[in-house]
Design an enzyme around this catalytic site. Structure first.
Site, PDB file in Angstrom:
ATOM      1  N   ASN A 315       0.815  -1.215   0.000  1.00 13.81           N
ATOM      2  CA  ASN A 315       0.000   0.000   0.000  1.00 13.81           C
ATOM      3  C   ASN A 315       0.850   1.268   0.000  1.00 13.81           C
ATOM      4  O   ASN A 315       0.337   2.367   0.210  1.00 13.81           O
ATOM      5  CB  ASN A 315      -0.945   0.004   1.207  1.00 13.81           C
ATOM      6  CG  ASN A 315      -2.017  -1.065   1.083  1.00 13.81           C
ATOM      7  OD1 ASN A 315      -2.509  -1.340  -0.010  1.00 13.81           O
ATOM      8  ND2 ASN A 315      -2.370  -1.692   2.197  1.00 13.81           N
ATOM      9  N   HIS A 317       3.047   2.437   2.069  1.00 15.37           N
ATOM     10  CA  HIS A 317       3.422   3.109   3.311  1.00 15.37           C
ATOM     11  C   HIS A 317       4.192   2.135   4.190  1.00 15.37           C
ATOM     12  O   HIS A 317       4.230   0.941   3.934  1.00 15.37           O
ATOM     13  CB  HIS A 317       2.211   3.724   4.035  1.00 15.37           C
ATOM     14  CG  HIS A 317       1.191   2.719   4.477  1.00 15.37           C
ATOM     15  ND1 HIS A 317      -0.108   3.039   4.769  1.00 15.37           N
ATOM     16  CD2 HIS A 317       1.267   1.385   4.693  1.00 15.37           C
ATOM     17  CE1 HIS A 317      -0.773   1.982   5.142  1.00 15.37           C
ATOM     18  NE2 HIS A 317       0.036   0.970   5.109  1.00 15.37           N
ATOM     19  N   CYS A 352       3.458   6.966   7.494  1.00 21.14           N
ATOM     20  CA  CYS A 352       4.641   7.648   6.968  1.00 21.14           C
ATOM     21  C   CYS A 352       5.130   6.901   5.746  1.00 21.14           C
ATOM     22  O   CYS A 352       4.960   5.678   5.637  1.00 21.14           O
ATOM     23  CB  CYS A 352       5.731   7.778   8.019  1.00 21.14           C
ATOM     24  SG  CYS A 352       6.351   6.215   8.660  1.00 21.14           S
TER      25      CYS A 352
END
Length: 412
Positions: A315, A317, A352
């Site tokens: 995904n 991240h 993040c």
């Protein structure tokens, strides 16, 4: 030539006396060398000397082939009996010897193969594929602890345990036929660009497995409020049944395009609701609030933490397991050397990416018992919080009594 030789061994053809006499007349006197067969004539009689061959052996024992039958007439002249159905049958002794040789060779190769398992626990899901148990609501998978998954304590690291939990969660969705794209996304979730993200995690470790142990991981899902889903795990020693780890987590949906949290659509609820268990969390919820602190209250700070490319998941991240490694980067070394992580509570607040630069802050509090408690904060350089956490540490090799944790029965 080979076919002719093989045929002649089972169906011998003997020359007649007439044909033998005619050959004598044609060959005449002298010596002839025909491809290794030497013929000599002496006193009008033809003598043939062939290349010598050793008699055949079976299992080291020489096999003697009986000489061909020879008959004599009234004048004392030797001749071979006429060809009949009986004397044209193959030499069954040679055929039996060939079959015996083949079987003995096959038996020797079979005995060289060692099919016996080295340990009894190898019989339990040896390939780690996993299976559905308990009325199709619980997914079970085994993990053999590899040498590269253990740390300096010769036990599996907390990251290894968390990776096993994440793997079983994804395989659970896949075994139910709901895994289409992304990290555990169902068909309806893919249509709406939705993905799962974890917001809260509680983990209690009673004992860490060691190299060669096989950890049996059970996982199931339950409803949690209107827009959330709870997933529980129970990790046990596959050989003894001893409870190793218990974990409970809360998951919500996020739009992977806008990166914002989303409500659970009814279509998605209809897909996953049949797999919900009506059960209590395997870990009692810790109602204590995770406090916010800054540099002034933090005793240990580690700056400049950056994700590697391998830390990103599908995904795009940072994988949530990586966060745990980051908060432990600021844990004091004496705690890591003399104690082991016994429990932790984590709250994920922000994702993040690969360009993020993070700081890890830790504050240690001694509550007067054998266990030490630490508060953790993971944040970006601009001060935005990524995760808050609380960990508890017990002395190494401490005996754990009263292991609690069984797969709950579905009370629905």
């Amino acid at each position: 030539m080979v076919a002719t030789a093989a045929t002649s061994s089972f169906f011998p053809v003997t020359p007649s006396p007439d044909s033998s006499d005619s050959k004598k007349k044609r060959l005449g006197n002298g010596s002839i060398n025909l491809g290794g067969i030497k013929s000599k004539t002496s006193s009008g009689n033809l003598q043939v000397k062939a290349n010598a061959q050793a008699p055949p052996k079976i299992n080291g024992t020489k096999v003697v082939t009986p000489p061909a039958e020879v008959c004599k007439n009234e004048d004392g002249v030797s001749f071979h009996p006429p060809r009949t159905f009986i004397n044209q049958l193959p030499d069954w002794s040679m055929l039996l010897a060939a079959i015996t040789t083949v079987f003995l060779a096959a038996e020797k190769q079979w005995m060289m193969l060692d099919w016996k398992p080295k340990r009894p626990d190898m019989l339990i899901d040896p390939f780690g594929i996993g299976k559905i148990v308990q009325d199709g609501l619980v997914f079970r998978q085994n993990f053999s602890i590899r040498s590269y998954e253990i740390g300096a304590d010769q036990t599996a690291s907390i990251e290894t345990v968390m990776n096993h939990l994440q793997e079983t969660a994804l395989n659970h969705v896949g075994s139910a036929g709901l895994l289409v794209d992304g990290f555990g996304s169902t068909p309806e979730m893919c249509k709406k660009n939705l993905i799962w993200v974890v917001t809260r995690m509680q983990v209690v470790v009673d004992r860490y497995p060691t190299w060669g142990n096989v950890a049996q991981v059970d996982t199931w899902v339950s409803a949690s409020g209107k827009n959330c889903m709870r997933r529980d795990w129970l990790v046990r020693d596959s050989k003894t049944g001893e409870v190793l780890t218990r974990a409970s987590s809360i998951w919500v949906m996020m739009n992977k395009v806008t990166r914002r949290l989303s409500k659970m659509p009814e279509e998605v609820r209809g897909e996953i609701e049949p797999y919900f268990m009506n059960s209590e969390p395997v870990v009692a919820e810790d109602g204590r609030k995770l406090v916010k602190f800054d540099d002034s209250s933090a005793e240990f700070v580690r700056k400049g933490l950056t994700p590697r490319w391998s830390d990103l998941d599908v995904n795009q991240h940072v994988n949530n397991v990586k966060y745990i490694g980051w908060i432990l980067e600021s844990a004091p070394l004496p705690i890591l050397e003399t104690r082991e992580l016994s429990s932790m509570t984590l709250e994920y607040r922000r994702e993040c990416g690969r360009d993020s630069v993070l700081q890890s802050l830790t504050a240690v509090s001694d509550n007067g018992t054998d266990e030490i408690e630490c508060q953790h904060l993971l944040r970006l350089e601009d001060g935005s919080e990524v995760m808050r956490g609380r960990t508890q540490w017990r002395p190494k090799n401490a005996k754990i009594s009263g292991n609690v944790g069984q797969i709950p029965a579905d009370t629905a």
